[in-house]
Enzyme design. Structure first.
Site, PDB file in Angstrom:
ATOM      1  N   SER A   1       0.832  -1.208   0.000  1.00 18.78           N
ATOM      2  CA  SER A   1       0.000   0.000   0.000  1.00 18.78           C
ATOM      3  C   SER A   1       0.863   1.253   0.000  1.00 18.78           C
ATOM      4  O   SER A   1       1.591   1.529   0.960  1.00 18.78           O
ATOM      5  CB  SER A   1      -0.920   0.008   1.223  1.00 18.78           C
ATOM      6  OG  SER A   1      -1.534   1.273   1.333  1.00 18.78           O
TER       7      SER A   1
ATOM      8  N   HIS B   1      -1.226  -1.513  -3.973  1.00 20.78           N
ATOM      9  CA  HIS B   1      -2.525  -1.106  -3.417  1.00 20.78           C
ATOM     10  C   HIS B   1      -2.562   0.414  -3.321  1.00 20.78           C
ATOM     11  O   HIS B   1      -1.663   1.039  -2.764  1.00 20.78           O
ATOM     12  CB  HIS B   1      -2.678  -1.754  -2.036  1.00 20.78           C
ATOM     13  CG  HIS B   1      -3.975  -1.498  -1.346  1.00 20.78           C
ATOM     14  ND1 HIS B   1      -5.100  -2.265  -1.550  1.00 20.78           N
ATOM     15  CD2 HIS B   1      -4.328  -0.554  -0.438  1.00 20.78           C
ATOM     16  CE1 HIS B   1      -6.087  -1.821  -0.788  1.00 20.78           C
ATOM     17  NE2 HIS B   1      -5.647  -0.769  -0.101  1.00 20.78           N
TER      18      HIS B   1
ATOM     19  N   ASP C   1      -4.771   3.738  -2.190  1.00 17.17           N
ATOM     20  CA  ASP C   1      -5.872   4.177  -1.330  1.00 17.17           C
ATOM     21  C   ASP C   1      -6.390   5.542  -1.761  1.00 17.17           C
ATOM     22  O   ASP C   1      -5.693   6.543  -1.638  1.00 17.17           O
ATOM     23  CB  ASP C   1      -5.394   4.249   0.127  1.00 17.17           C
ATOM     24  CG  ASP C   1      -5.192   2.865   0.708  1.00 17.17           C
ATOM     25  OD1 ASP C   1      -6.142   2.067   0.681  1.00 17.17           O
ATOM     26  OD2 ASP C   1      -4.071   2.569   1.176  1.00 17.17           O
TER      27      ASP C   1
ATOM     28  N   MET D   1      -8.992   8.465  -1.068  1.00 13.41           N
ATOM     29  CA  MET D   1      -9.837   8.983   0.026  1.00 13.41           C
ATOM     30  C   MET D   1     -10.327  10.384  -0.320  1.00 13.41           C
ATOM     31  O   MET D   1      -9.586  11.186  -0.894  1.00 13.41           O
ATOM     32  CB  MET D   1      -9.028   9.035   1.322  1.00 13.41           C
ATOM     33  CG  MET D   1      -8.364   7.728   1.691  1.00 13.41           C
ATOM     34  SD  MET D   1      -7.635   7.804   3.326  1.00 13.41           S
ATOM     35  CE  MET D   1      -6.679   6.288   3.332  1.00 13.41           C
TER      36      MET D   1
ATOM     37  N   HIS E   1      -8.396   0.952  -3.996  1.00  9.80           N
ATOM     38  CA  HIS E   1      -9.357   0.911  -2.885  1.00  9.80           C
ATOM     39  C   HIS E   1     -10.036   2.275  -2.783  1.00  9.80           C
ATOM     40  O   HIS E   1      -9.411   3.247  -2.380  1.00  9.80           O
ATOM     41  CB  HIS E   1      -8.556   0.546  -1.617  1.00  9.80           C
ATOM     42  CG  HIS E   1      -9.353   0.501  -0.359  1.00  9.80           C
ATOM     43  ND1 HIS E   1      -8.758   0.399   0.892  1.00  9.80           N
ATOM     44  CD2 HIS E   1     -10.685   0.550  -0.124  1.00  9.80           C
ATOM     45  CE1 HIS E   1      -9.680   0.380   1.812  1.00  9.80           C
ATOM     46  NE2 HIS E   1     -10.861   0.480   1.236  1.00  9.80           N
TER      47      HIS E   1
ATOM     48  N   MET F   1     -12.196   4.753  -1.119  1.00 16.45           N
ATOM     49  CA  MET F   1     -12.846   5.169   0.134  1.00 16.45           C
ATOM     50  C   MET F   1     -13.501   6.517  -0.126  1.00 16.45           C
ATOM     51  O   MET F   1     -13.099   7.545   0.420  1.00 16.45           O
ATOM     52  CB  MET F   1     -11.809   5.246   1.255  1.00 16.45           C
ATOM     53  CG  MET F   1     -11.387   3.877   1.742  1.00 16.45           C
ATOM     54  SD  MET F   1      -9.830   3.917   2.639  1.00 16.45           S
ATOM     55  CE  MET F   1      -8.703   3.800   1.270  1.00 16.45           C
TER      56      MET F   1
ATOM     57  N   MET G   1     -11.782  -4.933   6.143  1.00 19.66           N
ATOM     58  CA  MET G   1     -10.960  -3.890   6.765  1.00 19.66           C
ATOM     59  C   MET G   1     -10.615  -4.343   8.186  1.00 19.66           C
ATOM     60  O   MET G   1     -11.500  -4.644   8.981  1.00 19.66           O
ATOM     61  CB  MET G   1     -11.714  -2.556   6.811  1.00 19.66           C
ATOM     62  CG  MET G   1     -11.890  -1.863   5.477  1.00 19.66           C
ATOM     63  SD  MET G   1     -10.361  -1.596   4.543  1.00 19.66           S
ATOM     64  CE  MET G   1      -9.402  -0.586   5.669  1.00 19.66           C
TER      65      MET G   1
ATOM     66  N   ASP H   1      -6.858  -5.604   5.159  1.00 20.71           N
ATOM     67  CA  ASP H   1      -6.194  -4.305   5.012  1.00 20.71           C
ATOM     68  C   ASP H   1      -6.201  -3.566   6.347  1.00 20.71           C
ATOM     69  O   ASP H   1      -7.259  -3.237   6.872  1.00 20.71           O
ATOM     70  CB  ASP H   1      -6.964  -3.494   3.947  1.00 20.71           C
ATOM     71  CG  ASP H   1      -6.325  -2.155   3.620  1.00 20.71           C
ATOM     72  OD1 ASP H   1      -5.233  -1.858   4.133  1.00 20.71           O
ATOM     73  OD2 ASP H   1      -6.935  -1.405   2.826  1.00 20.71           O
TER      74      ASP H   1
HETATM   75  C1  DX5 Z   1      -6.277   2.462   5.451  1.00 24.02           C
HETATM   76  C2  DX5 Z   1      -5.874   1.972   4.106  1.00 24.02           C
HETATM   77  C3  DX5 Z   1      -4.761   1.006   4.101  1.00 24.02           C
HETATM   78  C4  DX5 Z   1      -3.478   1.481   4.702  1.00 24.02           C
HETATM   79  C5  DX5 Z   1      -2.964   0.371   5.558  1.00 24.02           C
HETATM   80  O1  DX5 Z   1      -7.488   3.134   5.364  1.00 24.02           O
HETATM   81  O2  DX5 Z   1      -6.945   1.366   3.434  1.00 24.02           O
HETATM   82  O3  DX5 Z   1      -4.522   0.437   2.819  1.00 24.02           O
HETATM   83  O4  DX5 Z   1      -2.476   1.835   3.780  1.00 24.02           O
HETATM   84  O5  DX5 Z   1      -1.872   0.823   6.244  1.00 24.02           O
HETATM   85  P1  DX5 Z   1      -1.106  -0.045   7.328  1.00 24.02           P
HETATM   86  O6  DX5 Z   1      -0.605  -1.271   6.631  1.00 24.02           O
HETATM   87  O7  DX5 Z   1      -0.028   0.879   7.775  1.00 24.02           O
HETATM   88  O8  DX5 Z   1      -2.091  -0.359   8.424  1.00 24.02           O
HETATM   89 ZN    ZN Z   2      -6.553   0.261   1.558  1.00 22.16          ZN
END
Ligand code: DX5
Ligand code: ZN
Length: 240
Positions: free
Chosen positions: A30, A55, A57, A59, A88, A90, A159, A197
């Site tokens: 990620s 991956h 993210d 947001m 992903h 969000m 999650m 995740d």
């Molecule tokens: C959190 C993200 C994750 C994040 C995980 O909302 O969806 O993908 O990068 O980070 P770690 O591995 O540091 O918990």
């Molecule tokens: Zn994620």
């Protein structure tokens, strides 16, 4: 064949089965915890270290209390690696942006069930665009919300932290949730893979794998590792 050698054979078969399952576990690095000033370099390093997916993210500051990246950055990551991009989303009303993220180079698009009142349609749209479809749910969202969509998706993301930030602690009560999802999928004969995740490192990785997870997302444990990305990925791989 003697009873003793039959037992040895059965034990070997079990060992091989466990080994095959472990070999098939994928690591999704990620980039949320990467150095964005050196993003292409860090992505290439993760690929060389044996990551299976990158991956990404996304947001929006509404669904989660953080704002990160959009399609332009996905395009840049696409140019930096040949690995599949596991995107992903969000964000509220993700259907507005599915085409943009597919065009930008996403291989798999994951939407939150909490943001999709017409989840079946959204999953169909993702597939029509030529991407793989994933659905995910927050820690407090019940697995029952997945029941009707199970046969139509390629991946289900559990999650294991509340989405929004990297570096949070793994929520222990998500382990039985993964186990229950494993049983649900096996019972339904569904093809979807289970991804987890949040808070995944060399300590939690073998535990989620034992619970039935097949794709492990890891951010801070990879990009924040003091001894580097290569060592971090090797450490997780060895632990499982
Ligand atoms: C959190 C993200 C994750 C994040 C995980 O909302 O969806 O993908 O990068 O980070 P770690 O591995 O540091 O918990
Ligand atoms: Zn994620």
């Amino acid at each position: 064949m003697s009873a003793e050698s039959r037992v040895i054979r059965a034990d070997r078969a079990k060992e091989i089965l466990v080994l095959e399952k472990t070999v098939n576990i994928k690591i999704a690095a990620s980039i949320l915890s990467a150095d964005f000033g050196r993003l292409a370099e860090q992505v290439a390093e993760a690929e060389a270290a044996g990551a299976d997916y990158i991956h990404v993210d996304v947001m929006d500051g509404c669904f989660v209390p953080n704002i990160t990246i959009g399609p332009l950055v996905v395009e840049a990551v696409r140019r930096a690696t040949r690995l599949p991009l596991d995107v992903h989303l969000m964000i509220e009303a993700p259907e507005r942006y599915l085409a943009r993220f597919c065009e930008a180079g996403a291989s798999l698009l994951t939407v939150h069930v909490e943001t999709c009142p017409h989840l079946h349609r959204t999953v169909q749209q993702i597939e029509e665009l030529g991407c793989k479809a994933g659905v995910t749910l927050n820690p407090a969202t019940s697995l029952s919300t997945l029941e009707e969509i199970l046969p139509f998706v390629d991946q289900i993301l559990v999650m294991t932290v509340n989405p929004g930030f990297g570096g949070q602690a793994f929520i222990e009560s998500m382990l039985p949730k993964v186990r229950r999802l494993r049983a649900m999928l096996d019972g339904a004969g569904a093809r979807a893979e289970i991804e987890v995740d949040g808070g995944i490192d060399a300590e939690t990785a073998p535990r989620v794998v034992a619970a039935g997870a097949q794709v492990l997302v890891s951010g801070s444990a990879i990009f924040g590792a003091a001894d580097g990305i290569q060592q971090a990925i090797t450490r997780i791989r060895k632990a499982i």
